[in-house]
Design a protein around this motif. Structure first.
Motif, PDB file in Angstrom:
ATOM      1  N   UNK B  14      -1.117   3.708   0.493  1.00 29.06           N
ATOM      2  CA  UNK B  14      -1.393   4.837  -0.465  1.00 29.06           C
ATOM      3  C   UNK B  14      -1.273   3.809  -1.771  1.00 29.06           C
ATOM      4  N   UNK B  15      -0.140   2.933  -1.888  1.00 30.64           N
ATOM      5  CA  UNK B  15      -0.240   1.853  -2.854  1.00 30.64           C
ATOM      6  C   UNK B  15      -1.635   1.060  -2.858  1.00 30.64           C
ATOM      7  N   UNK B  16      -1.957   0.645  -1.976  1.00 27.51           N
ATOM      8  CA  UNK B  16      -3.061  -0.296  -2.123  1.00 27.51           C
ATOM      9  C   UNK B  16      -4.452   0.649  -2.535  1.00 27.51           C
ATOM     10  N   UNK B  17      -4.621   1.791  -2.051  1.00 22.72           N
ATOM     11  CA  UNK B  17      -5.535   2.699  -2.684  1.00 22.72           C
ATOM     12  C   UNK B  17      -5.617   2.874  -4.037  1.00 22.72           C
ATOM     13  N   UNK B 217      -3.984  -1.320 -16.892  1.00 22.14           N
ATOM     14  CA  UNK B 217      -2.482  -1.417 -16.378  1.00 22.14           C
ATOM     15  C   UNK B 217      -1.901  -0.393 -15.986  1.00 22.14           C
ATOM     16  N   UNK B 218      -1.995   0.601 -17.223  1.00 23.48           N
ATOM     17  CA  UNK B 218      -1.308   1.929 -17.092  1.00 23.48           C
ATOM     18  C   UNK B 218      -2.138   2.844 -16.131  1.00 23.48           C
ATOM     19  N   UNK B 219      -3.294   2.583 -15.820  1.00 21.01           N
ATOM     20  CA  UNK B 219      -3.834   3.589 -15.019  1.00 21.01           C
ATOM     21  C   UNK B 219      -3.655   3.039 -13.561  1.00 21.01           C
ATOM     22  N   UNK B 220      -3.382   1.580 -13.231  1.00 24.32           N
ATOM     23  CA  UNK B 220      -2.711   1.278 -12.237  1.00 24.32           C
ATOM     24  C   UNK B 220      -1.298   1.940 -11.906  1.00 24.32           C
ATOM     25  N   UNK B 226       1.586   8.019  -8.471  1.00 17.53           N
ATOM     26  CA  UNK B 226       1.269   9.370  -8.012  1.00 17.53           C
ATOM     27  C   UNK B 226       1.087   9.203  -6.330  1.00 17.53           C
ATOM     28  N   UNK B 227       0.916   7.768  -5.845  1.00 17.52           N
ATOM     29  CA  UNK B 227       0.772   7.656  -4.306  1.00 17.52           C
ATOM     30  C   UNK B 227       2.111   7.738  -3.819  1.00 17.52           C
ATOM     31  N   UNK B 228       3.228   7.060  -4.312  1.00 19.95           N
ATOM     32  CA  UNK B 228       4.528   7.272  -3.998  1.00 19.95           C
ATOM     33  C   UNK B 228       5.069   8.639  -4.108  1.00 19.95           C
ATOM     34  N   UNK B 229       4.891   8.979  -5.255  1.00 20.40           N
ATOM     35  CA  UNK B 229       5.590  10.305  -5.536  1.00 20.40           C
ATOM     36  C   UNK B 229       4.932  11.559  -4.764  1.00 20.40           C
ATOM     37  N   UNK B 230       3.464  11.228  -4.570  1.00 13.72           N
ATOM     38  CA  UNK B 230       2.682  12.301  -3.733  1.00 13.72           C
ATOM     39  C   UNK B 230       3.311  12.254  -2.032  1.00 13.72           C
ATOM     40  N   UNK B 231       3.564  11.124  -1.759  1.00 12.04           N
ATOM     41  CA  UNK B 231       4.025  10.975  -0.234  1.00 12.04           C
ATOM     42  C   UNK B 231       5.566  11.720  -0.198  1.00 12.04           C
ATOM     43  N   UNK B 232       6.303  11.291  -1.254  1.00 12.45           N
ATOM     44  CA  UNK B 232       7.606  11.887  -1.455  1.00 12.45           C
ATOM     45  C   UNK B 232       7.695  13.454  -1.304  1.00 12.45           C
ATOM     46  N   UNK B 233       6.798  13.838  -2.100  1.00 15.15           N
ATOM     47  CA  UNK B 233       6.639  15.494  -2.251  1.00 15.15           C
ATOM     48  C   UNK B 233       6.111  16.008  -1.172  1.00 15.15           C
ATOM     49  N   UNK B 234       5.172  15.445  -0.301  1.00 11.15           N
ATOM     50  CA  UNK B 234       4.572  15.859   0.651  1.00 11.15           C
ATOM     51  C   UNK B 234       5.796  15.965   1.912  1.00 11.15           C
TER      52      UNK B 234
END
Lengths: 255, 263
Positions: B14-17, B217-220, B226-234
């Motif tokens: 997810x981070x790579x994406x 940089x901010x978008x990254x 979102x990727x890490x938070x999303x996995x955690x939330x899921x």
């Protein structure tokens, strides 16, 4: 006097529509040439072709070796989300030193705009910002597309004086596109009147007296015609009827 | 639980994406290519069907199909025609064709369609992670390499020509990178939500930086969060991962609106 660009028998088509055909054009170092013509007459297409931005359907363009072009676009497709100050814009596509940037900004009269975002500039500020970017590379040829769009007449006149000054300082040639007939013609050494093909060309006085020009710009330009009325002008037998407009002309000393 | 290998793999994938999509997403937003992104990513479903039919690697099939779609769209735009409706036709046409093709492919009934529509990052293999990071690295390096040229071409194509940059080539590069992002993202968020991953982090980052680089940089960062938070939330809420990542990104965007208003 060295020739910068020669175009011979230029033709450009947009799909099935012919935008330009049979156009011969040249520009020499130190010249200020203005292309005038009604909307859709191919003015912008001509300068894009000369820059190499559109493919030709026939004809050829010879550019002087190593010709450097400074281009002043009419507008940028700048999305409001794209943060871009003028100073950062000057670094595109190649980074420039602060010293060089400062010189260009000063010359273009845009010194106080350096840290302003491009999307927040007014019409006149935008033109000066683009001018700073264009002269940064010390161009042989400065190309301006409708540079005074959105400026009032005194503003346009001041802008053209500025261009003339830059030409004198850099010894570059200037090619402009405009339909702002009054002011632009007095600031030009040569005027090319375009309507898909070259209708007529020459000094402002010659062009403004040419029947083809009068036919093209017709009645709406009485003021401009009168501005270039001189004692030695030939009368082509048209009834001008705009003599009083001559009083608006401040002074006129083309070569 | 956090150290379970499948979670580490999912997090890395997810981070790579997010890296690839966050960076490229800035250009998608600046150039208003959202529909372009939709059409390209929807073509990925067709790519999945083709991969099954030809028994080739999904990544290869999706990459090739997305690439063909992106190039076709680029050529269409170059014709100078009104492309918005054509983009719509191609975007949804490609999706529907892909779904129909999935049903026609021999053994197509066994394909887990949801995994390709909405992502299935929890089952990603180490090889999958490797492919995603290779794609992300390619996107980051090529963007870095062409950054200034891309910016000029975005601002004004004629200005780019005058400065010795060929705008058509830059546009082609973006199309290529978009196809790469689609190919690496389909496993994570699925074909339907790839555009969201491109646009939402970039939209969140607008106004956060004073230069294009700062915004990227901010978008990254927004994408990674979102990727890490999303996995955690899921995991916490037992929801599908891909959509939850996009929900997290959207929540961050909402937050950026609020803080923007406070400032």
């Amino acid at each position: 006097m060295s020739r910068l660009i020669t175009a011979t028998g230029l033709a450009v088509a947009h799909g099935a529509r012919t935008a330009l055909s049979g156009v011969d054009f040249h520009i020499d170092r130190g010249e200020i040439v203005t292309v005038v013509g009604p909307n859709g007459s191919g003015k912008t297409t001509l300068i894009r072709a000369l820059m190499g931005a559109v493919p030709l359907s026939s004809g050829r363009i010879d550019r002087a070796k190593g010709l450097k072009i400074g281009y002043v676009p009419q507008k940028l497709a700048i999305d409001p989300t794209l943060p871009m100050t003028l100073r950062r814009f000057l670094d595109l596509p190649k980074r420039v030193s602060d010293a060089r940037a400062a010189v260009a900004l000063e010359e273009a009269g845009a010194r106080d705009l350096a840290m302003r975002p491009l999307s927040g500039l007014s019409g006149g500020q935008f033109q000066r910002a683009m001018l700073a970017r264009a002269i940064l590379s010390d161009p042989d040829l400065l190309i301006l597309d409708e540079p005074t769009q959105g400026l009032d007449q005194p503003g346009s006149a001041a802008f053209y004086r500025h261009i003339e000054h830059l030409r004198d300082a850099h010894g570059c040639a200037v090619l402009m596109v405009s339909h702002d007939l009054h002011v632009v013609m007095s600031a030009s050494d040569r005027v090319v009147c375009l309507n898909g093909h070259v209708c007529c060309e020459g000094t402002p006085a010659v062009v403004s007296a040419a029947p083809a020009y009068r036919e093209l710009f017709g009645t709406g330009t009485g003021g401009a015609l009168a501005l270039y009325r001189h004692d030695h002008d030939h009368d082509h037998g048209h009834d001008h009827g705009h003599d009083n407009a001559g009083h608006f002309h401040p002074h006129h000393d083309h070569g | 639980m956090l150290l379970d290998p499948f979670l580490i793999r999912a997090g890395l994938a997810a981070l790579g994406t997010a890296v690839a999509a966050g960076l490229l997403g800035c250009f998608v937003v600046w150039r208003r290519m959202a529909y372009f992104g939709d059409a390209t990513s929807h073509a990925a479903i067709l790519g999945v069907a083709i991969s099954f039919a030809l028994s080739i690697s999904i990544v290869v099939g999706v990459l090739a199909t997305a690439l063909l779609m992106a190039l076709a769209l680029t050529l269409l735009e170059r014709q100078g025609r009104e492309v918005n409706s054509s983009l719509g036709v191609l975007a949804h046409g490609a999706l529907a064709t892909g779904l129909v093709a999935m049903a026609l492919v021999p053994g197509g009934g066994r394909i887990d369609l949801d995994a390709y529509l909405f992502g299935d990052v929890l089952t990603v293999s180490w090889a999958g992670v490797g492919i995603i990071w290779a794609g992300a690295a390619l996107v980051a390096v090529l963007l870095w390499w062409h950054w200034s040229a891309l910016l000029v071409a975005t601002l004004n194509p004629d200005l780019a020509v005058a400065a010795g940059v060929r705008p058509a080539r830059q546009h082609m590069l973006l199309a290529l990178l978009l196809a790469v992002v689609v190919a690496v993202s389909i496993r994570v968020v699925g074909a339907l939500l790839i555009t969201a991953l491109l646009i939402i982090p970039a939209a969140t980052a607008r106004g956060l930086g004073r230069t294009p680089e700062a915004m990227a940089a901010a978008a990254l960062a927004a994408g990674a969060l979102s990727a890490l938070g999303g996995i955690g939330a899921a995991l916490w809420a037992d929801t599908p991962v891909g959509p939850t990542i996009v929900c997290t990104a959207a929540a961050l965007f909402g937050l950026s609106l609020l803080t923007g208003r406070v400032r």
